[in-house]
Write an enzyme that holds these catalytic residues in place. Structure first.
Site, PDB file in Angstrom:
ATOM      1  N   HIS A 268       1.011  -1.318   0.122  1.00  0.00           N
ATOM      2  CA  HIS A 268       0.055   0.049  -0.053  1.00  0.00           C
ATOM      3  C   HIS A 268       0.992   1.213  -0.004  1.00  0.00           C
ATOM      4  CE1 HIS A 268      -3.432   2.455   0.568  1.00  0.00           C
ATOM      5  NE2 HIS A 268      -3.767   2.040   1.933  1.00  0.00           N
ATOM      6  N   HIS A 309      -1.212  -2.075 -10.177  1.00  0.00           N
ATOM      7  CA  HIS A 309      -2.159  -1.713  -9.150  1.00  0.00           C
ATOM      8  C   HIS A 309      -3.435  -2.557  -9.341  1.00  0.00           C
ATOM      9  CE1 HIS A 309      -4.994   1.366  -7.232  1.00  0.00           C
ATOM     10  NE2 HIS A 309      -3.852   2.049  -6.575  1.00  0.00           N
ATOM     11  N   ASP A 366       3.022   5.829  -6.889  1.00  0.00           N
ATOM     12  CA  ASP A 366       4.175   5.757  -5.837  1.00  0.00           C
ATOM     13  C   ASP A 366       5.527   5.504  -6.599  1.00  0.00           C
ATOM     14  OD1 ASP A 366       2.936   5.928  -3.520  1.00  0.00           O
ATOM     15  OD2 ASP A 366       2.004   4.153  -3.654  1.00  0.00           O
TER      16      ASP A 366
HETATM   17  N1  CMC Z   1       6.142  -6.784 -10.548  1.00  0.00           N
HETATM   18  C1  CMC Z   1       6.145  -8.091 -11.203  1.00  0.00           C
HETATM   19  N2  CMC Z   1       5.034  -8.697 -11.229  1.00  0.00           N
HETATM   20  C2  CMC Z   1       3.910  -8.340 -10.831  1.00  0.00           C
HETATM   21  C3  CMC Z   1       3.881  -7.080 -10.308  1.00  0.00           C
HETATM   22  C4  CMC Z   1       5.070  -6.333 -10.086  1.00  0.00           C
HETATM   23  N3  CMC Z   1       5.090  -5.172  -9.333  1.00  0.00           N
HETATM   24  N4  CMC Z   1       2.596  -6.684  -9.608  1.00  0.00           N
HETATM   25  C5  CMC Z   1       1.791  -7.936 -10.283  1.00  0.00           C
HETATM   26  N5  CMC Z   1       2.484  -8.747 -10.937  1.00  0.00           N
HETATM   27  C6  CMC Z   1       2.376  -9.825 -11.408  1.00  0.00           C
HETATM   28  C7  CMC Z   1       1.767 -10.876 -10.654  1.00  0.00           C
HETATM   29  O1  CMC Z   1       2.696 -11.747 -10.402  1.00  0.00           O
HETATM   30  C8  CMC Z   1       0.775 -11.581 -11.551  1.00  0.00           C
HETATM   31  O2  CMC Z   1       1.421 -12.478 -12.364  1.00  0.00           O
HETATM   32  P1  CMC Z   1       0.562 -13.823 -12.999  1.00  0.00           P
HETATM   33  O3  CMC Z   1      -0.707 -13.284 -13.606  1.00  0.00           O
HETATM   34  O4  CMC Z   1       1.519 -14.293 -13.838  1.00  0.00           O
HETATM   35  O5  CMC Z   1       0.151 -14.573 -11.683  1.00  0.00           O
HETATM   36  C9  CMC Z   1       0.082 -10.606 -12.051  1.00  0.00           C
HETATM   37  O6  CMC Z   1       0.953  -9.576 -12.315  1.00  0.00           O
HETATM   38  C10 CMC Z   1      -1.221  -9.998 -11.420  1.00  0.00           C
HETATM   39  O7  CMC Z   1      -0.826  -9.479  -9.981  1.00  0.00           O
HETATM   40  P2  CMC Z   1      -1.723  -9.602  -8.889  1.00  0.00           P
HETATM   41  O8  CMC Z   1      -0.818  -9.685  -7.551  1.00  0.00           O
HETATM   42  O9  CMC Z   1      -2.525 -10.594  -9.061  1.00  0.00           O
HETATM   43  O10 CMC Z   1      -2.371  -8.119  -8.923  1.00  0.00           O
HETATM   44  P3  CMC Z   1      -2.937  -7.535  -7.581  1.00  0.00           P
HETATM   45  O11 CMC Z   1      -4.047  -6.500  -8.148  1.00  0.00           O
HETATM   46  O12 CMC Z   1      -3.497  -8.458  -6.586  1.00  0.00           O
HETATM   47  O13 CMC Z   1      -1.969  -6.803  -6.838  1.00  0.00           O
HETATM   48  C11 CMC Z   1      -0.353  -4.779  -6.455  1.00  0.00           C
HETATM   49  C12 CMC Z   1      -1.641  -5.277  -7.128  1.00  0.00           C
HETATM   50  C13 CMC Z   1      -0.476  -3.208  -6.359  1.00  0.00           C
HETATM   51  C14 CMC Z   1      -0.482  -5.403  -4.873  1.00  0.00           C
HETATM   52  C15 CMC Z   1       0.690  -5.429  -7.033  1.00  0.00           C
HETATM   53  O14 CMC Z   1       0.909  -5.107  -8.444  1.00  0.00           O
HETATM   54  C16 CMC Z   1       2.288  -5.089  -6.408  1.00  0.00           C
HETATM   55  O15 CMC Z   1       2.464  -5.960  -5.442  1.00  0.00           O
HETATM   56  N6  CMC Z   1       2.759  -4.074  -6.887  1.00  0.00           N
HETATM   57  C17 CMC Z   1       4.224  -3.643  -6.194  1.00  0.00           C
HETATM   58  C18 CMC Z   1       3.826  -2.891  -4.870  1.00  0.00           C
HETATM   59  C19 CMC Z   1       3.164  -1.624  -5.267  1.00  0.00           C
HETATM   60  O16 CMC Z   1       3.914  -0.731  -6.050  1.00  0.00           O
HETATM   61  N7  CMC Z   1       2.199  -1.169  -4.479  1.00  0.00           N
HETATM   62  C20 CMC Z   1       1.596   0.216  -4.576  1.00  0.00           C
HETATM   63  C21 CMC Z   1       0.196   0.126  -4.945  1.00  0.00           C
HETATM   64  S1  CMC Z   1      -0.333   1.915  -5.440  1.00  0.00           S
HETATM   65  C22 CMC Z   1      -0.520   2.723  -4.051  1.00  0.00           C
HETATM   66  C23 CMC Z   1      -1.726   2.429  -3.363  1.00  0.00           C
HETATM   67  O17 CMC Z   1      -2.664   2.737  -4.021  1.00  0.00           O
HETATM   68  O18 CMC Z   1      -1.616   2.192  -2.239  1.00  0.00           O
END
Ligand code: CMC
Length: 431
Positions: A268, A309, A366
């Site tokens: 987050h 995101h 971010d």
């Molecule tokens: N780097 C590499 N791979 C990623 C990333 C990343 N940053 N984010 C998602 N993926 C991949 C993930 O492994 C999955 O791959 P597959 O379909 O092959 O299994 C796919 O993309 C979908 O990911 P997810 O985890 O199901 O997506 P989510 O919507 O649950 O997660 C997230 C969203 C923001 C938690 C995630 O993208 C992440 O961990 N990003 C890095 C941390 C980050 O920048 N967070 C700040 C978010 S913005 C600020 C806020 O609003 O708080």
């Protein structure tokens, strides 16, 4: 079968069916009201991470993740970023309408005159170890406001609630700056009422008693923009936390303290700090390719921080606005930091890579906010604190909205139990 006002759900196992009403919004998809479901079918719904569940009705912020739309109270974020300022946006979020000149002057005066802290806060702050993380200090310090302002806290009284929201908006920057100064051993600085909100905060952060602080105008402008972009984001994890705690009738300062704690996580608000740590780890622009490969390898457990995101699956409109400001800040301040070169290379490499493109993983707000904070001289450990200052406007607005709900219920999700089936207690000697 379904009509436009309800959906009919049939349970294949029992043959029972139930008509569930649709809850419409002013824009965006309507939601299925499942509250009758357990009674009619004996089933709950399962939605880990709340990816398909609306937890409340809210009139504050609208997001269309596919179209990259973000609006506060109906106003597109692009217009607010261009024409407004953080304090006006805070008024808008809290009150639902933009203020006229008189309303704004009154609001600004009120916020300005609630920025001071009780002197006893010093003792409380000085109880932390000098190397405590500022987010840990902020969580504790904001929570401690509940101890300072609990007398006469009648949550049934709208004026009491409004005052609590104003106090939070006013005091969180004072607390944030105090945490920073304590961590580096500087004397605390009182808020200066002759300055505007963002400038006052910058002075509390950086001014030393021995000389006046001179800042280029771009510093306050960039920070104000970041605060606008971070002010609210509907039912994100920290806001949902504030609402969940708020649903119990808890003290508002305790609710916001819980929000600060939720924001700290790297998935987050902690992401902006994680971005800078990642850039430092990558180290050299020529090593960006290796980092991209590692992020694509699931077994590495490494993700590119600041990419992807939960809601924006096309682009983050805040990232588009802030990207422009990032380049302006770096230019105006003449910053020449190799870490920023790594960031720009990473952005370029990931935007071209099929892994990221096919999963719609774009740089989020971010990614850029961390780079700007770094360029403004804000220490990495303070990044999430900066986010918390801005998000306080959203937290208090959601708390105020929730306290006004006529049919408010305590938040209490259910679960799928996957533990042991019934068994008999065995005495310790026979286990
Ligand atoms: N780097 C590499 N791979 C990623 C990333 C990343 N940053 N984010 C998602 N993926 C991949 C993930 O492994 C999955 O791959 P597959 O379909 O092959 O299994 C796919 O993309 C979908 O990911 P997810 O985890 O199901 O997506 P989510 O919507 O649950 O997660 C997230 C969203 C923001 C938690 C995630 O993208 C992440 O961990 N990003 C890095 C941390 C980050 O920048 N967070 C700040 C978010 S913005 C600020 C806020 O609003 O708080």
């Amino acid at each position: 079968m379904s009509d436009s006002k309800s959906v009919l759900l049939s349970d294949g196992a029992t043959g029972k069916s139930v008509e569930l009403p649709l809850v419409p919004g002013t824009i965006g998809p309507s939601c299925i009201d499942i509250s009758k479901l357990p009674g009619a079918t004996g089933h709950f719904t399962f939605d880990s991470g709340f990816t398909a569940t609306a937890s409340c009705k809210s009139a504050i912020t609208y997001i269309d993740g596919d179209a990259g739309i973000l609006m506060y109270r109906g106003y597109p974020i692009e217009q607010l970023a261009k024409h407004s300022n953080f304090l006006e946006v805070s008024y808008l979020l809290m009150n639902g309408e933009l203020p006229n000149a008189q309303q704004f002057a009154k609001f600004e005066h009120e916020v300005t005159h609630h920025t001071m802290m009780h002197e006893a806060f010093r003792n409380f702050l000085y109880g932390f170890r000098h190397d405590a993380h500022p987010m840990a200090m902020l969580t504790g310090m904001v929570g401690s406001l509940a101890a300072f302002y609990h007398h006469g806290l009648d949550l049934e009284d709208p004026e009491t609630r409004r005052l609590a929201a104003i106090r939070l908006l006013a005091k969180v920057p004072t607390i944030a700056a105090a945490c920073y100064r304590y961590s580096i051993g500087w004397p605390l600085r009182y808020p200066r009422n002759n300055l505007e909100y963002v400038d006052r905060f910058l002075h509390m952060m950086f001014e030393v008693p021995s000389e006046p602080l001179e800042l280029k105008p771009i510093v306050a402008k960039a920070l104000d923009l970041l605060f606008i972009l971070h002010a609210d984001h509907e039912q994100n994890a920290s806001t949902s936390t504030v609402r969940l705690v708020g649903s119990t009738g808890a003290n508002p300062y305790a609710c916001v303290s819980a929000g600060v704690a939720a924001l700290w996580g790297p998935a987050h608000g902690g992401a902006n700090e994680a971005v800078l740590k990642m850039l430092a780890e990558i180290g050299r622009p020529e090593d960006v390719g290796k980092a991209v490969d590692r992020a694509k390898d699931k077994s590495s457990g490494f993700r590119l921080m600041g990419f992807g995101h939960r809601v924006y699956k096309n682009f983050d409109p805040r990232a588009t606005i802030i990207r422009e400001m990032t380049h302006k800040v770096l230019g105006d301040l003449g910053v020449n930091n190799p870490m920023l070169e790594v960031a720009l290379r990473l952005e370029e490499a990931a935007l071209k890579d099929d892994y990221f493109v096919s999963r719609k993983l774009y740089p989020n707000v971010d990614f850029y906010s961390g780079i700007i904070y770094k360029a403004l001289g804000i220490p990495t450990e303070m990044f999430t604190v900066m986010f918390a200052i801005a998000r306080t406007a959203g937290w208090v607005s959601h708390w105020l909205e929730q306290q006004n709900e006529a049919d408010a219920k305590i938040g209490r999700p259910r679960q799928v139990y996957v533990g042991a089936t019934p068994r008999d207690y065995a005495a310790i000697g026979s286990r």
